[in-house]
Design a protein around this motif. Structure first.
Motif, short mmCIF file in Angstrom:
data_model
loop_
_atom_site.label_atom_id
_atom_site.label_comp_id
_atom_site.label_asym_id
_atom_site.label_seq_id
_atom_site.Cartn_x
_atom_site.Cartn_y
_atom_site.Cartn_z
N UNK A 66 0.79 -1.22 0.00
CA UNK A 66 0.00 0.00 0.00
C UNK A 66 0.82 1.28 0.00
N UNK A 67 2.13 1.16 0.11
CA UNK A 67 2.98 2.35 0.02
C UNK A 67 3.05 2.83 -1.43
N UNK A 68 3.48 4.07 -1.61
CA UNK A 68 3.47 4.68 -2.93
C UNK A 68 4.76 4.36 -3.67
N UNK A 69 4.63 3.75 -4.84
CA UNK A 69 5.77 3.48 -5.71
C UNK A 69 6.07 4.69 -6.58
N UNK A 70 5.01 5.32 -7.10
CA UNK A 70 5.19 6.53 -7.91
C UNK A 70 3.91 7.35 -7.87
N UNK A 71 4.06 8.63 -8.18
CA UNK A 71 2.92 9.54 -8.20
C UNK A 71 3.11 10.53 -9.34
N UNK A 72 2.05 10.74 -10.11
CA UNK A 72 2.06 11.73 -11.18
C UNK A 72 0.83 12.61 -11.05
N UNK A 73 1.02 13.90 -11.15
CA UNK A 73 -0.11 14.83 -11.22
C UNK A 73 -0.22 15.27 -12.67
N UNK A 74 -1.37 14.97 -13.29
CA UNK A 74 -1.57 15.26 -14.71
C UNK A 74 -2.16 16.66 -14.85
N UNK A 75 -1.30 17.64 -14.70
CA UNK A 75 -1.76 19.03 -14.76
C UNK A 75 -2.11 19.42 -16.18
N UNK A 76 -3.01 20.38 -16.31
CA UNK A 76 -3.43 20.86 -17.62
C UNK A 76 -2.26 21.53 -18.33
#
Length: 206
Positions: A196-206
């Motif tokens: 459940x820990x985060x491997x990766x994170x992406x914010x898909x900004x406009x």
């Protein structure tokens, strides 16, 4: 194994545009909100993921956002579960008021406390802590297990219900999460490890 969780706040709503406290009231998206949700779907499509299930609240603006995203990613018939546990924070007596009018009635400092403290609710409403107390048990019992078993899951909901989930995923304090801004129609894509820990994170900004 893919363990993808996408969180997206609904596109701009009619009451967002009017600067009103919305909470559990049910305005739809504005034309701008439709554009935001459609663009969010296009950005998600570019990632190439296929989703196994979607979750949303019982409120129109979140459901409409989800439908537009699913159309863009080519999965308009995806199984979707709607639950009020994912609803926006209930703003109680502030609901329906213009934010400037609320400041005039209760004072700038008090309204700021209600909006930006973690555990002080407005009259008759929920604090972010209260919101987390209904959102997180649902997330941990229904949504997270689907991700951890290798499914890709899409959640279209609201600023504060999503803050509750983000606070838990990213191990943030109450003070840290109330300072986190979530833009309308901006997907956040997490890849999780098996614990459940985060491997990766992406914010898909406009």
């Amino acid at each position: 194994m893919s363990r993808i969780l996408v969180l997206v706040r609904h596109g701009q709503s009619e009451w967002n545009l009017l600067n009103l406290f919305t909470g559990w009231k049910d305005p739809d998206l504005t034309a701008q909100g439709v554009k935001e949700a459609t663009a969010a779907g296009a950005r998600l499509k570019a990632l190439g993921y296929k989703y196994d299930i979607a979750y949303t609240s019982v409120l129109t603006r979140a459901q409409h956002t989800l439908r537009l995203i699913l159309d863009q990613v080519g999965q308009p018939g995806l199984e979707t579960i709607k639950d009020q546990a994912l609803n926006e924070r209930d703003y109680g007596e502030l609901t329906g008021l213009n934010k400037d009018d609320a400041r005039a009635k209760w004072g700038e400092e008090q309204v700021h406390i209600w909006r930006r403290s973690f555990d002080v609710p407005p009259p008759g409403g929920e604090s972010l802590k209260n919101t987390a107390e209904r959102t997180l048990p649902y997330f941990n019992a229904q949504i997270l297990p689907r991700v951890l078993k290798g499914e890709n899951v899409l959640v279209a909901a609201h600023g504060n219900s999503l803050r509750s989930i983000i606070m838990d995923l990213e191990k943030l304090t109450g003070e840290e999460i109330v300072a986190r801004e979530l833009n309308t129609g901006e997907p956040i894509v997490y890849e999780l490890n098996e614990d459940g820990s985060i491997k990766s994170k992406k914010v898909l900004a406009a």
